[in-house]
Scaffold this motif. Sequence first.
Motif: not given
Length: 262
Positions: A109-129, A212-219
């Motif tokens: 459950i602890e791993s699920a909670e951490i991943c839930l928090e990441l999913i809530s703050t990352l958009d699909e582009m971040a996950i694609k990167i 370039d600025a957008e990609y740098l922000y994501y990274k």
Amino acid sequence: MKKDQVTEAAISMAKSAFSAIPFAGGALNEIVFDYRSRLKHNRLNSFVELLSAFFTGHPDIDPERLKTEEFSDLFESVIRRVLQTKSKEKHLRYRDILTRQILYPASEIESAEICLELISTLDEMAIKILQEHHVYGSHYAAINPKRQVLLDKIKIDGEQFNDLKRDFNTHQVQIGKLDTRIKKNQAKVEVYNTTVLNLQKFREAEFFGLTDAEYLYYKQTLYAKGLLIDKGIGTHGGSKTFHYMWLTEFGERFLDFIRLTS
């Protein structure tokens, strides 16, 4: 005063306060109490439909699995996040985390909670990167050992070649064979180098259709969350920061988690 009475009183006071605002008071009341309520209701309904589709496809699920304390805590956490976003992609990921816990109740459950928090703050582009960094890392892990074997052979042959050159006339045939083998292995290394270079197109912003600025922000964001690490500093001839990024172990675990739930 009971909790529900306190809540009702607070809502009443808030409505009165908004009504006192000239011109915009009525609109604010509608946004906060009517529109937001409808919005959350619609989001919840959409999510329930996703869950219904899962249960329709898994009619043999034991209802007792849904009554555990662990699942109850996770469900509450998921619903809270569902109401905060309209993203269908996030809703699907939330659904998949819940269904994974239903199918494999032993998962952490602890791993699920951490991943839930990441999913809530990352958009699909971040996950694609992140996923593109994973793809590169996987290919590199397969290529680099083979390339290193060749480099080691080239080094050993090169040392022998230099030793034999001291008496060229005596070892002319052997030197010729070594020279041929070294050049052949160097050509193979160059093929590997070209392959690795071609795999790194994802390091440029245009690969993702970003500036370039957008990609740098994501990274930088992914770096701050511990999902990417900058391995380029001091290793690539003075490369610029946030260019040679690699997936961290934490990043790998996060991708593994959402991959298993998909």
